[in-house]
Design a protein around this motif. Sequence first.
Motif, PDB file in Angstrom:
ATOM      1  N   ARG A 556       0.873  -1.193   0.000  1.00 41.89           N
ATOM      2  CA  ARG A 556       0.000   0.000   0.000  1.00 41.89           C
ATOM      3  C   ARG A 556       0.898   1.227   0.000  1.00 41.89           C
ATOM      4  O   ARG A 556       1.720   1.386   0.893  1.00 41.89           O
ATOM      5  CB  ARG A 556      -0.897   0.006   1.241  1.00 41.89           C
ATOM      6  N   GLY A 558       1.998   5.131   0.601  1.00 44.14           N
ATOM      7  CA  GLY A 558       1.652   6.139   1.604  1.00 44.14           C
ATOM      8  C   GLY A 558       2.742   7.178   1.703  1.00 44.14           C
ATOM      9  O   GLY A 558       3.816   7.020   1.123  1.00 44.14           O
ATOM     10  N   GLU A 578      -5.820   1.070   6.610  1.00 42.92           N
ATOM     11  CA  GLU A 578      -7.132   1.536   6.155  1.00 42.92           C
ATOM     12  C   GLU A 578      -7.808   2.369   7.240  1.00 42.92           C
ATOM     13  O   GLU A 578      -8.437   3.397   6.957  1.00 42.92           O
ATOM     14  CB  GLU A 578      -8.010   0.339   5.771  1.00 42.92           C
ATOM     15  N   ALA A 581      -6.128   5.742   7.433  1.00 38.71           N
ATOM     16  CA  ALA A 581      -6.461   6.627   6.310  1.00 38.71           C
ATOM     17  C   ALA A 581      -7.713   7.449   6.588  1.00 38.71           C
ATOM     18  O   ALA A 581      -7.826   8.591   6.120  1.00 38.71           O
ATOM     19  CB  ALA A 581      -6.640   5.797   5.042  1.00 38.71           C
ATOM     20  N   GLU A 586      -1.692   8.541   5.996  1.00 36.37           N
ATOM     21  CA  GLU A 586      -1.469   7.610   4.893  1.00 36.37           C
ATOM     22  C   GLU A 586      -0.181   6.814   5.149  1.00 36.37           C
ATOM     23  O   GLU A 586       0.923   7.344   5.071  1.00 36.37           O
ATOM     24  CB  GLU A 586      -1.358   8.368   3.567  1.00 36.37           C
ATOM     25  N   GLU A 588       2.443   3.792   4.307  1.00 29.73           N
ATOM     26  CA  GLU A 588       2.947   2.894   3.268  1.00 29.73           C
ATOM     27  C   GLU A 588       3.278   1.562   3.924  1.00 29.73           C
ATOM     28  O   GLU A 588       4.031   1.516   4.903  1.00 29.73           O
ATOM     29  CB  GLU A 588       4.200   3.491   2.618  1.00 29.73           C
TER      30      GLU A 588
END
Length: 685
Positions: A556, A558, A578, A581, A586, A588
Amino acid sequence: MREAPTTSLLDATLDLPRERLIDWLYQMLLIRAFEETVEQLYAAGKMHGTMHLYIGQEAVAVGAIAALRPDDYITSTHRGHGHAIAKGQDLRAMLAELLGKETGVCRGRGGSMHLADLERGNLGANGIVAGGIPIAVGAGLSIRMQRQDRVVLCFFGDGAANHGNFHEGLNMAAIWRLPVVFLCENNQYAMSMPVQRAMAVHRVADRAAAYGIPGETVDGMDVVAVYRSVQAAVERARRGEGPTLIEAITYRYKGHSKSDRQVYRTRDEVQAWMARDPIARLREALIARGWLSEAEAATLEERAREAVAEALRAAEGDPEPEVAQLTEGVYAEDPLFPPRWIRQAFGSEVPVEPPAGTRALSYAEALREAMTQAMAADERVFLMGEDIGVYGGAFGVTQGLIERFGPERVRDTPISENTIVGAGVGAALTGMRPIVEMQFMDFVTLAMEQTVLQAAKVRYMFGGKARVPLVLRLPGGSGTGAAAQHSESLEAWFVHVPGLKVAAPATPYDAKGLLLAALADDNPVIFVEHKLLYRTRGPVPEEPYLVPLGKAAVRRPGRHLTIVAYSIAVLRALEAAERLATEGIEAEVIDLRTLKPYDAETVIASVKKTGRLLIVHEAPLLGGFGGELAAAVAQSEAFAYLEAPIIRLGGVDVPIPYHPRLERAAVPQVEDIVEAARRLARLEI
């Protein structure tokens, strides 16, 4: 003291050719001269480390190996110089090894206790008492599975007869009727422990009855008696009738090692045994028969001494290893990718990390598919472990494979963890590509000797000349209510061991691709499978493909912080990301996928972008892999980009408890990752 049955060498030599007997005498003289030379060199400080001399036991090595063919195997012991010479090993290369030379048979990496010559069938001397027994079992299994007309001769001492490897190994060889001859050199003492105090039975050979195999005790000071006994056992093994246990009653004239003060035995005892010297007995028998004169015997002895002296002169002038070569031979690395095995088994078009597609499999199904495809492509790939056949293993991962490939290649074993792994080592050394499954990762603690002291080390100890393509599958982790002895995460232990590689996939896609990559690797690979992942599902391509060892995946993207995880912690980190977020953070998320080798570059690049690092794993925090990763980042160029201290999140320093609430609290959960990430996002240096 337990004496051997004695025989008359004069009568025993009636049907043997004169030339063969003289050759045996020369070989024994050569071993004696070699050992006396080595003893002098050690005493003069010209050799490093330790030594275990074979003087007095020459008849066992010469007589036993005379019953073999050149392509048969042996496994040896820490007292292995005589075995190596009798198997035809080069004297100069042996002496060069003891002198620590680059030209040594193991390039100066193994020394006295690890002499090996795979080309001549010597699978290695072993510094671990009974360490060679499981390897011999594996070599015997390899012979059986490859339908070869070979035999394994497994040397060990009386001390090894009280080790678990002895009992596990003999039992496994017996139930599978493997072509292994187990030869106990009973030299009366396990270092200082007299054999009569170490066991209640009268003879080591008496223990053969427990395994339903023949057992025989012979006079180990009589080369002919040893030869005839081993010859019969070898013929039996070649006929497919299984193993034999032979006990050769012998004696070592010198101490256990160079530092042994020998306070446990008397001079009279030593002199009594020396009066039955095996070299003198054969020489006298040959002279009495008129096959050798006194002058010829003296010439033979001088020839042996000169052969050793000439080899020593050559070895002394050989170069020593350069420090720049220190790490050569730890791992077998294929310069091409995909690796050689993949290209041979599947062709050169096997894709690397292809698109995942839409077909969904469970993690367990993905592992099963990888094994199925590998076994279908190469008959050398086979499975071994407890209850892996009809039962499919403790978690059903191998279910259905026995119906397709049969019990020879999906091989259920007794509960003998160390010998299961050791048999995998022996099979891998001799041409097979085994997959060994432990029911639970915790149980590998019972196999640490063969995993850490054998599988990981033999390549380097043997001068980089061995390959051990072994995959050890370990279901680990908590969450099943199995409590302390079935729930551990021990991967950091194996990262610490040179010679091992460690994979820990988090997704079905990676489970298949990494397992095929591990199978293609010519090194032992620890393959960690978290038990809670087996039922998770995800897209998996149907074709064979590779996920390279040592390459991380950004799960993911970020910009505010980096979360690095592996195995089950990846899924928890993604769920935490999630949630974060929704709060404007955010994260990663990086999935390491493999811990050794690991992809430091991807981690460093991410930290340079986000300035913050959170490392998560289920294993206990103290001594966990997160500490290694944090140190690597702190010592890299990423350190200058850090905007906050690195945070590690790991398990509590407690055995995994049974109660479900306590079990969850013992390892990081999603909410723990969310909380740690919030804290990290607020921190500043």
